[in-house]
Design an enzyme around this catalytic site. Structure first.
Site, PDB file in Angstrom:
ATOM      1  N   GLU A 145       0.706  -1.307   0.000  1.00 46.74           N
ATOM      2  CA  GLU A 145       0.044   0.073   0.043  1.00 46.74           C
ATOM      3  C   GLU A 145       0.715   1.269  -0.136  1.00 46.74           C
ATOM      4  OE1 GLU A 145      -2.870   2.462   2.995  1.00 46.74           O
ATOM      5  OE2 GLU A 145      -2.258   0.546   3.528  1.00 46.74           O
TER       6      GLU A 145
ATOM      7  N   ASP B 175       0.887   3.896  -3.078  1.00 46.37           N
ATOM      8  CA  ASP B 175       0.635   5.124  -2.825  1.00 46.37           C
ATOM      9  C   ASP B 175       1.590   6.190  -3.557  1.00 46.37           C
ATOM     10  OD1 ASP B 175      -1.134   7.365  -1.467  1.00 46.37           O
ATOM     11  OD2 ASP B 175       1.183   7.776  -0.593  1.00 46.37           O
TER      12      ASP B 175
ATOM     13  N   ASP C  32      -7.102   1.363   0.602  1.00 43.51           N
ATOM     14  CA  ASP C  32      -5.929   0.718   0.840  1.00 43.51           C
ATOM     15  C   ASP C  32      -5.509  -0.541   0.001  1.00 43.51           C
ATOM     16  OD1 ASP C  32      -5.712   2.674   2.770  1.00 43.51           O
ATOM     17  OD2 ASP C  32      -5.987   1.187   4.544  1.00 43.51           O
TER      18      ASP C  32
ATOM     19  N   GLU D   6      -4.603   0.531  -3.444  1.00 42.86           N
ATOM     20  CA  GLU D   6      -3.134   0.930  -3.494  1.00 42.86           C
ATOM     21  C   GLU D   6      -2.104  -0.137  -3.380  1.00 42.86           C
ATOM     22  OE1 GLU D   6      -3.414   5.743  -1.943  1.00 42.86           O
ATOM     23  OE2 GLU D   6      -2.952   3.863  -0.328  1.00 42.86           O
TER      24      GLU D   6
END
Length: 241
Positions: free
Chosen positions: A55, A59, A128, A131
Site C-alpha cells: 500500500e 501510494d 488501501d 493502492e
C-alpha cells in the site's frame, strides 16, 4: 511459528477474473495474494506479511503517475488547481470505487473482527487494498503496466465526475461564482469546425478573466455546458465528490 504467504488458497478460479479486469497477468502471484491480505488476517493466521508495505509503495506510484498525467493532459491549468485535482483523483472514494469494480472486497483476507464489522465494504479498506494492488503490479511488472492501470482509473474518475456535472453545469458554476463573490462565468467560442450539418463547437469558460475550462459539443449549448463542467472540475477540486 509464522508461515509465508502462498498463492494457493483464496484465489483458484477467482485469480483469472481479477487479472482480466486488471488487464495484467502476474508473474509472481504471491504479490497479489499479499495485496489482499489485511493485517487482522495475517495476525490471526500467523502470516509474515500483509498489504501495508505494498500500500505504501502503491501510494507513491499512484501519486507520481497522477501528477505526470495531469501535467501532460492539462497544460493550461495552474499548479494550485492541479494540486486540487490530484487530491480528488487519489482520494479514498475514487480508489474505493475502482476497488469495487475489481471486486477486491470479495477477495480481501480479513480477520474475524474486521469481517463482522463489514470490512469488505469499507471505503478505507478498499482504497488501501487498491493502492496495494497498484504496488503489486509495479513490483511485478514495473512502471509501465502500473501506469496503464492508474491512467485508466484517472480517466474513468474524471469522466464520471464530468457526467455528473454536465446536467446543469452552467447553473452550478454560476451559483458557485456568486457565492464566492467572483465575476460571473464568461463563455467564448474559440473554434468551430466541420461541415454545416455536423459542426463541432469549442468554447472556453473564463472566471475573473482566467480561462478555467474548455469544452466541445455538437451545439453551442452543449459545448458551453462541457466548458462549465471542465471549469467545475478545477474550481471545486476534491470537494466535488
Amino acid at each position: 511459528m509464522a508461515q509465508r504467504l502462498t498463492s494457493g488458497g483464496i484465489f483458484g478460479r477467482r485469480l483469472s477474473p481479477l487479472e482480466e479486469k486488471l488487464g495484467y497477468r502476474f508473474r509472481q502471484p504471491d504479490l497479489i495474494d499479499l495485496a489482499v491480505t489485511h493485517r487482522s488476517h495475517a495476525n490471526e493466521h500467523g502470516l509474515l506479511g500483509n498489504y501495508e508495505r505494498l500500500e505504501f509503495l502503491g501510494d507513491a506510484v499512484l501519486g507520481l503517475v497522477t501528477a505526470d498525467w495531469l501535467y501532460d493532459t492539462m497544460p493550461d491549468v495552474a499548479e494550485g488547481e492541479l494540486s486540487k485535482l490530484k487530491s480528488f483523483l487519489v482520494s479514498r472514494p475514487v480508489l474505493a470505487r475502482r476497488a469495487r469494480y475489481l471486486e477486491l472486497g470479495e477477495l480481501l483476507r480479513l480477520g474475524v473482527g474486521e469481517e463482522r464489522s463489514g470490512g469488505r465494504t469499507k471505503d478505507s479498506l478498499l482504497a488501501d487494498c487498491m493502492e496495494a494492488v497498484i504496488g503489486a503490479v509495479y513490483l511485478d511488472g514495473g512502471l509501465e503496466p502500473a501506469g496503464e492501470l492508474i491512467r485508466e482509473l484517472l480517466a474513468e474518475a474524471l469522466e464520471q465526475r464530468r457526467t455528473r456535472f454536465l446536467g446543469d453545469a452552467k447553473t452550478r458554476l454560476q451559483e458557485l461564482a456568486q457565492a464566492e463573490g467572483w465575476s460571473l462565468p464568461d463563455y467564448r467560442l474559440i473554434e468551430s469546425s466541420g461541415p454545416d450539418h455536423s459542426k463541432l463547437f469549442t468554447f472556453e469558460c473564463r472566471l475573473n478573466g482566467d480561462r478555467v475550462g474548455v469544452g466541445s459539443g455538437k451545439s453551442k449549448k452543449v459545448a458551453e455546458q462541457a466548458a462549465a463542467a471542465a471549469a467545475l472540475e478545477i474550481v471545486e477540486g476534491p470537494h466535488a465528490l
